[in-house]
Design a protein around this motif. Structure first.
Motif, PDB file in Angstrom:
ATOM      1  N   ASP A 249       0.823  -1.201   0.000  1.00 40.66           N
ATOM      2  CA  ASP A 249       0.000   0.000   0.000  1.00 40.66           C
ATOM      3  C   ASP A 249       0.860   1.255   0.000  1.00 40.66           C
ATOM      4  O   ASP A 249       0.576   2.221  -0.715  1.00 40.66           O
ATOM      5  N   ASN A 253       0.751   4.134  -2.872  1.00 36.61           N
ATOM      6  CA  ASN A 253       0.093   5.394  -2.526  1.00 36.61           C
ATOM      7  C   ASN A 253       1.032   6.474  -2.025  1.00 36.61           C
ATOM      8  O   ASN A 253       0.692   7.652  -2.085  1.00 36.61           O
ATOM      9  N   GLN A 256       4.364   5.850  -5.095  1.00 36.23           N
ATOM     10  CA  GLN A 256       3.798   5.972  -6.437  1.00 36.23           C
ATOM     11  C   GLN A 256       4.534   5.145  -7.493  1.00 36.23           C
ATOM     12  O   GLN A 256       4.999   5.664  -8.504  1.00 36.23           O
TER      13      GLN A 256
END
Length: 303
Positions: A249, A253, A256
């Motif tokens: 994750d 996020n 990137q």
């Protein structure tokens, strides 16, 4: 518009990268080289590869949504004292593929410590929206369709192995239609102890292959499988396998590593390598607070 501030210590990052590049260039210069042609000239950019690498890695820790905004709104107007030989955005994009090999080698120096506990998982890296997959051309014949818990994805699959401190131990990029178990044997070279994975890694052949090398593969059991005696600590660590999902994750996020704006295969790889390096520089990584050493061993439990 206010500049985008990177979360990294830019000076410390550049020192690490530049020291590595100097060592690499010295070792490369002392290797046997092909003879040069008479009158051959090797062109050099005024911007050094270590500076290109530093800027690319800093982007992945900046929170900027696009590299163009980061370079034109932050680097060019505000970082000229640190990088006096900056080039235009177009020229910089042309220089990025030249640092790919150095980024790969530098990432190997940022791997975590072998602790005897490791977690394995994979995450899809989409290259475009599934509805546009039929017309996608940049990664034609290099990607595939894969199904995850959130549906069908078109692109690549990133396989990761981390330790309990959230540090990267190994990684591999494959088409999205690759079986999760396929690259595990190659990725676990040099890793020992216990490897925890989900039900997608259940394989007797893989278990035996890894066990012969001193690595025990531990996965959750399917409903139709017999119960097996495992230690309570192993059962707890299986429940803590979500640690690697937290790492995936953050890679997507915060660092990137995934977006659908790639126009070059080489710059896609640069983007991926720089994102993984930026993750290793985060001040606090996802980690587990395990039982301190010296306490008595936990009794076995039926699982």
């Amino acid at each position: 518009m206010e500049p985008i501030v990177s979360r990294l210590d830019l000076t410390a990052l550049f020192c690490d990268v530049d020291d590595f590049c100097q060592t690499f260039e010295w070792a490369w210069a002392h290797q046997p080289q092909l003879p040069s042609m008479p009158g051959e000239k090797r062109s050099r950019s005024r911007l050094r590869l270590s500076e290109v690498m530093t800027i690319v890695i800093a982007f992945h820790a900046s929170g900027a949504r696009t590299f163009k905004d980061f370079y034109t709104l932050t680097v060019l107007p505000h970082w000229r004292k640190a990088f006096p030989n900056l080039v235009s955005y177009t020229r910089f994009v042309e220089l990025m593929p030249w640092c790919l090999m150095l980024l790969c080698c530098f990432l190997m120096t940022r791997r975590g410590e072998m602790t005897g506990i490791a977690f394995v998982d994979s995450t899809p890296i989409e290259v475009c929206h599934p509805a546009r997959a039929h017309s996608h051309k940049v990664f034609k014949h290099q990607v595939g369709w894969g199904k995850s818990s959130t549906g069908w994805k078109f692109g690549f699959k990133l396989h990761l192995i981390i330790n309990e401190h959230g540090e990267l131990l190994a990684f591999k990029l494959t088409p999205a239609n690759t079986d999760d178990r396929a690259p595990v044997a190659e990725m676990t070279e040099g890793i020992f102890g216990k490897l925890f994975g989900d039900r997608g890694y259940i394989s007797q052949k893989l278990f035996e292959e890894l066990y012969e090398r001193g690595l025990k593969l531990i996965t959750k059991r399917k409903r139709n499988m017999k119960q097996k005696l495992v230690t309570l600590m192993d059962k707890i660590l299986l429940r803590k396998r979500s640690l690697i999902e937290s790492v995936n994750d953050q890679l997507k996020n915060i660092c990137q590593i995934e977006h659908s704006r790639h126009r070059s295969y080489w710059n896609f790889l640069v983007n991926l390598m720089a994102g993984l390096i930026a993750y290793t520089y985060q001040p606090k990584l996802p980690s587990l607070d395990l039982q301190p050493k010296g306490l008595p061993a936990l009794p076995p439990a039926i699982f």
